[in-house]
Write an enzyme that holds these catalytic residues in place. Structure first.
Site, PDB file in Angstrom:
ATOM      1  N   ASP A  58       1.268  -1.172  -0.281  1.00  0.00           N
ATOM      2  CA  ASP A  58      -0.554   0.373   0.097  1.00  0.00           C
ATOM      3  C   ASP A  58       0.847   1.302  -0.747  1.00  0.00           C
ATOM      4  O   ASP A  58       1.709   0.894   0.685  1.00  0.00           O
ATOM      5  CB  ASP A  58      -1.223   0.500   1.296  1.00  0.00           C
ATOM      6  CG  ASP A  58      -1.775   1.227   1.465  1.00  0.00           C
ATOM      7  OD1 ASP A  58      -1.874   2.254   0.485  1.00  0.00           O
ATOM      8  OD2 ASP A  58      -2.881   1.322   1.937  1.00  0.00           O
ATOM      9  N   ASN A  85       2.429   3.593 -10.880  1.00  0.00           N
ATOM     10  CA  ASN A  85       0.962   3.674 -11.237  1.00  0.00           C
ATOM     11  C   ASN A  85      -0.213   3.763 -10.219  1.00  0.00           C
ATOM     12  O   ASN A  85      -0.581   3.834 -10.924  1.00  0.00           O
ATOM     13  CB  ASN A  85       0.978   2.000 -12.600  1.00  0.00           C
ATOM     14  CG  ASN A  85       0.097   2.140 -13.101  1.00  0.00           C
ATOM     15  OD1 ASN A  85      -0.651   2.510 -13.969  1.00  0.00           O
ATOM     16  ND2 ASN A  85      -0.535   1.114 -11.966  1.00  0.00           N
ATOM     17  N   SER A 136       0.518  10.147 -14.964  1.00  0.00           N
ATOM     18  CA  SER A 136      -0.106  11.203 -14.563  1.00  0.00           C
ATOM     19  C   SER A 136      -1.855  10.626 -15.071  1.00  0.00           C
ATOM     20  O   SER A 136      -2.012   9.749 -14.757  1.00  0.00           O
ATOM     21  CB  SER A 136       0.524  12.322 -14.396  1.00  0.00           C
ATOM     22  OG  SER A 136      -0.957  13.577 -14.347  1.00  0.00           O
ATOM     23  N   TYR A 150      -8.088  15.287  -7.052  1.00  0.00           N
ATOM     24  CA  TYR A 150      -7.679  14.662  -8.217  1.00  0.00           C
ATOM     25  C   TYR A 150      -6.816  15.372  -9.054  1.00  0.00           C
ATOM     26  O   TYR A 150      -5.212  14.795  -9.161  1.00  0.00           O
ATOM     27  CB  TYR A 150      -8.743  13.800  -8.581  1.00  0.00           C
ATOM     28  CG  TYR A 150      -7.609  12.993  -9.937  1.00  0.00           C
ATOM     29  CD1 TYR A 150      -7.387  11.721  -9.267  1.00  0.00           C
ATOM     30  CD2 TYR A 150      -8.234  13.221 -11.032  1.00  0.00           C
ATOM     31  CE1 TYR A 150      -6.812  10.672 -10.295  1.00  0.00           C
ATOM     32  CE2 TYR A 150      -8.028  12.326 -12.579  1.00  0.00           C
ATOM     33  CZ  TYR A 150      -6.871  10.756 -11.992  1.00  0.00           C
ATOM     34  OH  TYR A 150      -6.376  10.751 -12.722  1.00  0.00           O
ATOM     35  N   LYS A 154      -2.427  15.186  -8.770  1.00  0.00           N
ATOM     36  CA  LYS A 154      -1.795  15.413 -10.144  1.00  0.00           C
ATOM     37  C   LYS A 154      -1.031  15.965 -10.445  1.00  0.00           C
ATOM     38  O   LYS A 154      -0.275  15.885 -10.424  1.00  0.00           O
ATOM     39  CB  LYS A 154      -2.884  14.492 -11.532  1.00  0.00           C
ATOM     40  CG  LYS A 154      -3.291  13.196 -11.388  1.00  0.00           C
ATOM     41  CD  LYS A 154      -1.907  12.010 -11.137  1.00  0.00           C
ATOM     42  CE  LYS A 154      -3.070  10.536 -10.997  1.00  0.00           C
ATOM     43  NZ  LYS A 154      -1.399   9.635 -11.452  1.00  0.00           N
TER      44      LYS A 154
END
Length: 292
Positions: A58, A85, A136, A150, A154
């Site tokens: 994790d 990823n 990304s 989000y 990013k």
């Protein structure tokens, strides 16, 4: 004859990470693949034996990240490419999200990726080079209503990776940011939503509420995106950003144009904040700089 490479891929249990892992193993490379579900990695071990090194991880557990990267490097002898990823999408108006949701989104997409890169850097530096690949999205350049957290995760990881590229170039370590568009990788079904507030009904932020149940086909092909990501990871010199998907190009290009247009006319105003304001810049000079 192609040289066998050793890769570390986080989030290798599904989606783009899984597709990349399978493509790499089929071509004869070695992969250290991590994920939170041990069983989801078991079939890769059965099919590929010692070529696949599995680890339950994790990425929000920073000590575990360092331990796992260290163990992978020791077990496989080196790490040529490290692929960040692991991640997911959290959507909804900022006010609709819980504190726990906000913290977990940033801990996974931002801090988790930073932890993996920091843990891998000493190994890459000691061996004289390598590549860090950050998956990304166009959302790392183009923000949208309902995507504030989000986008924050990013935008943040892209800023970190851009600076990291400048730090590590002297050691022969490249950094590449992949910005895919919508791709049929299961991203929508794994996305999480905030608790809807009536105040946002009918507003732009409410458009994301159907994300997890929508049936609109994604334009990106996961096999192609995975293959092009692998190719970008091997390109020399390392490209800083790789945009994949026509929708991604459209969103990123427009966002960059809008950003430039927002500041281009502020040259003289900005200079007035200096101790010694600069001489006014001629409009034709500014236009030539923009064209260049």
């Amino acid at each position: 004859m192609a040289t066998t490479k050793t890769w570390l891929v986080t989030g290798a249990t599904h989606g783009l990470g899984r597709e990349m892992t399978e493509q790499l193993l089929r071509r004869g490379d070695r992969v250290a693949g991590t994920g939170r579900d041990e069983e989801a990695l078991a079939d890769l071990t059965r099919a590929h034996g010692d070529a696949f090194w599995p680890a339950v991880l994790d990425v929000t557990d920073t000590p575990a990240v360092r331990q796992t990267v260290d163990r992978a490097a020791a077990a496989l002898g080196r790490l040529d490419v490290v692929v960040n990823n692991a991640g997911y999408g959290l959507f909804g108006a900022a006010e609709e999200l819980s504190d726990a949701q906000v913290e977990h989104q940033l801990a996974t997409n931002l801090t988790g990726s930073i932890s993996v890169a920091r843990a891998a850097t000493p190994h890459l530096r000691a061996q004289g080079g390598g590549r860090i690949v950050q998956v990304s999205t166009y959302g790392g350049q183009a923000a949208s209503a309902g995507g504030s957290l989000y986008n924050a995760s990013k935008f943040g990881i892209e800023g970190f990776m851009e600076a990291l590229a400048k730090e590590l170039a002297v050691f022969g370590i490249g950094v590449t940011i992949i910005e895919p568009g919508g791709t049929a990788t299961g991203f929508r079904s794994n996305a999480r939503l905030g608790q809807p507030l009536a105040a946002y009904d009918g507003t732009p932020a409410a458009a994301v509420r159907g994300l997890t149940t929508g049936t609109r086909p994604a334009p990106g092909h996961p096999v192609k995106v995975a293959a092009m990501t692998i190719a970008a990871a091997e390109q020399v010199p390392a490209p800083l950003r790789v945009v994949l998907g026509s929708d991604s190009f459209r969103f990123v290009h427009q966002a960059l144009q809008d950003r430039l247009a927002d500041v281009a006319h502020q040259h003289e105003q900005a200079g007035r904040a200096d101790v010694s304001p600069p001489a006014p810049i001629r409009r034709e000079t500014l236009e030539k700089e923009q064209e260049a």
